[in-house]
Design an enzyme around this catalytic site. Sequence first.
Site, PDB file in Angstrom:
ATOM      1  N   ASP A   1      -7.049   1.727  12.380  1.00 39.22           N
ATOM      2  CA  ASP A   1      -7.288   1.513  10.953  1.00 39.22           C
ATOM      3  C   ASP A   1      -8.718   1.941  10.634  1.00 39.22           C
ATOM      4  O   ASP A   1      -9.664   1.401  11.208  1.00 39.22           O
ATOM      5  CB  ASP A   1      -7.090   0.032  10.633  1.00 39.22           C
ATOM      6  CG  ASP A   1      -7.198  -0.289   9.152  1.00 39.22           C
ATOM      7  OD1 ASP A   1      -7.970   0.375   8.441  1.00 39.22           O
ATOM      8  OD2 ASP A   1      -6.515  -1.225   8.702  1.00 39.22           O
TER       9      ASP A   1
ATOM     10  N   HIS B   1      -4.255   2.209   7.025  1.00 35.54           N
ATOM     11  CA  HIS B   1      -4.756   0.946   6.495  1.00 35.54           C
ATOM     12  C   HIS B   1      -3.626   0.249   5.757  1.00 35.54           C
ATOM     13  O   HIS B   1      -3.131   0.742   4.747  1.00 35.54           O
ATOM     14  CB  HIS B   1      -5.912   1.228   5.527  1.00 35.54           C
ATOM     15  CG  HIS B   1      -6.633   0.009   5.054  1.00 35.54           C
ATOM     16  ND1 HIS B   1      -7.258  -0.866   5.900  1.00 35.54           N
ATOM     17  CD2 HIS B   1      -6.839  -0.475   3.803  1.00 35.54           C
ATOM     18  CE1 HIS B   1      -7.835  -1.837   5.203  1.00 35.54           C
ATOM     19  NE2 HIS B   1      -7.583  -1.629   3.921  1.00 35.54           N
TER      20      HIS B   1
ATOM     21  N   SER C   1      -6.811  -6.249   3.522  1.00 36.69           N
ATOM     22  CA  SER C   1      -8.136  -5.652   3.528  1.00 36.69           C
ATOM     23  C   SER C   1      -9.181  -6.708   3.150  1.00 36.69           C
ATOM     24  O   SER C   1      -9.290  -7.734   3.831  1.00 36.69           O
ATOM     25  CB  SER C   1      -8.156  -4.447   2.592  1.00 36.69           C
ATOM     26  OG  SER C   1      -9.307  -3.667   2.794  1.00 36.69           O
TER      27      SER C   1
END
Length: 520
Positions: free
Chosen positions: A454, A483, A244
Amino acid sequence: MRWTHTRTARTHATRTHRARTPTVRTRGVTAVAVALAAAAATLTALPGASAAQTPGPLRWKPCAQGPAGSARAGTPGKLPPLECATLDVPLDYADPGGRRIGIAVSRLASDKPERRRGVLLTNPGGPGVSGLGYPSVLAASGLPQKVRDAYDVIGFDPRGVGRSAPVSCGLTQEQQSRGNFPAYAYTPGDVVREAGRARQIAERCAASPSAPLMPYIGTADTARDMDRLRAALGERRVSFLGASYGTQLGAVYASMFPGRGDRIVLDSNLGPGGYDDRAMRMFGRGMEDRFPDFARYAAARPQYGLGATPRQVRATFLELARRLDRKPAQGFDGTALRGVTFDRLYLDANMPELARLWQALDTGRPVPPQPPFPGREQFMSARFAVICGDAAWPRSIGEYQRRVAVDRLRYPLMGASTAGVGPCAYWPRSWVREPVRVGDRGPSNILMVQNERDPGTPLAGARSLRQAFGARAVMVTADQGGHGVYVTGGNRCADDAVTAYLTTGRRPARDLACPTRPAT
């Protein structure tokens, strides 16, 4: 006086950094972030664990452990114990003889010295999320033993976070709950009202005791900390696994220090601009990409009463959100519903909980208890320091009104929120860095992995980053939603590609598309 002093120091630092380094351009609160915050809260170096004033061997001590239930929710087994140390770094790299701060570091050491090949720095995302407990979380989540044998897995709290000179704006409970996404705007007047709340948050940060730290809590300085950590660990090069926001950190490190990265894995990728205003708008697209997975799930389960078809489930969401905007219920307005829906769509395992929440809000039944978020205020403060300081955001109310009008039509589920105005529009200008430019200069040593649907880091942004890297990178995409890919996404094809790269150095010869296939 503080503002004048800080502005002068920031201007000097910016000029110095421009001269010394190449210009480098580089989500919502998740259940993983909550778990990492809880895990990190159980770890601290024992008294006396510190590093020298210059990079040198770290003094490792057993981390003090918290209460017995230190495994995160959803993680099988207990978290393996870590060692902890503190890395001493300058607050301002343009003034190395000035104020210093300590970066909290953890280690899950390889117990197979004959197989060990180096260190693997890690970052779980954020920004604002502690990474100190991340090596244990990875191990408990299924990090392959061959990877653990090959590396000392290193975690750390980025500057401004957790045990690394944490910052705090002293945000109120209302500001904490509202700060992640702007309120959904139906009219230009809604944007003006939200701008007032955003300005108050920025002003609160600027007036806080943490204000002298705020200009230095950014991705580029954290990348510099990583390179000092590399030196302190005695390594010529380091490997990296970032998820991320960790992909932005890895991309910036690879751009600032291209010769010091070994095997770099970026999981669930932000675009080449990192967590800038374009990434915030991209959340609206991510919601649209991911929402059909949940709509199919809910439509197939009539017990929830949310609709018999995916189209009806979508209509239920839009109507419920509008209703809650007009009349909030049980602590939820429409913006909160959109935010929690976005958050729960990070994991397929959250879908039953999300369906029950919608059902309760739709029918007036009591809402199921929501999980607490330990350290939310500090998380939000550090988050603003990073995203508002890494790049300049638009400052014109008219520009946000235009964006909201466009994204309300383009991404109806939450575009009129994610395109709205936030505290970064009012961040002190002297605190804003020139972005780091991510490009194709450097060795071909980057492996990107990415889910196709995502919500937090949409595929479109990952493709832009892949294009920016050029021949430096190869990208593996997984035909699934959610995610997070490696050891959390359940895709054997993608997992095998990452494990092979980390342990053997072999990457796919070209970009690879992995079908949906559960791990065995």
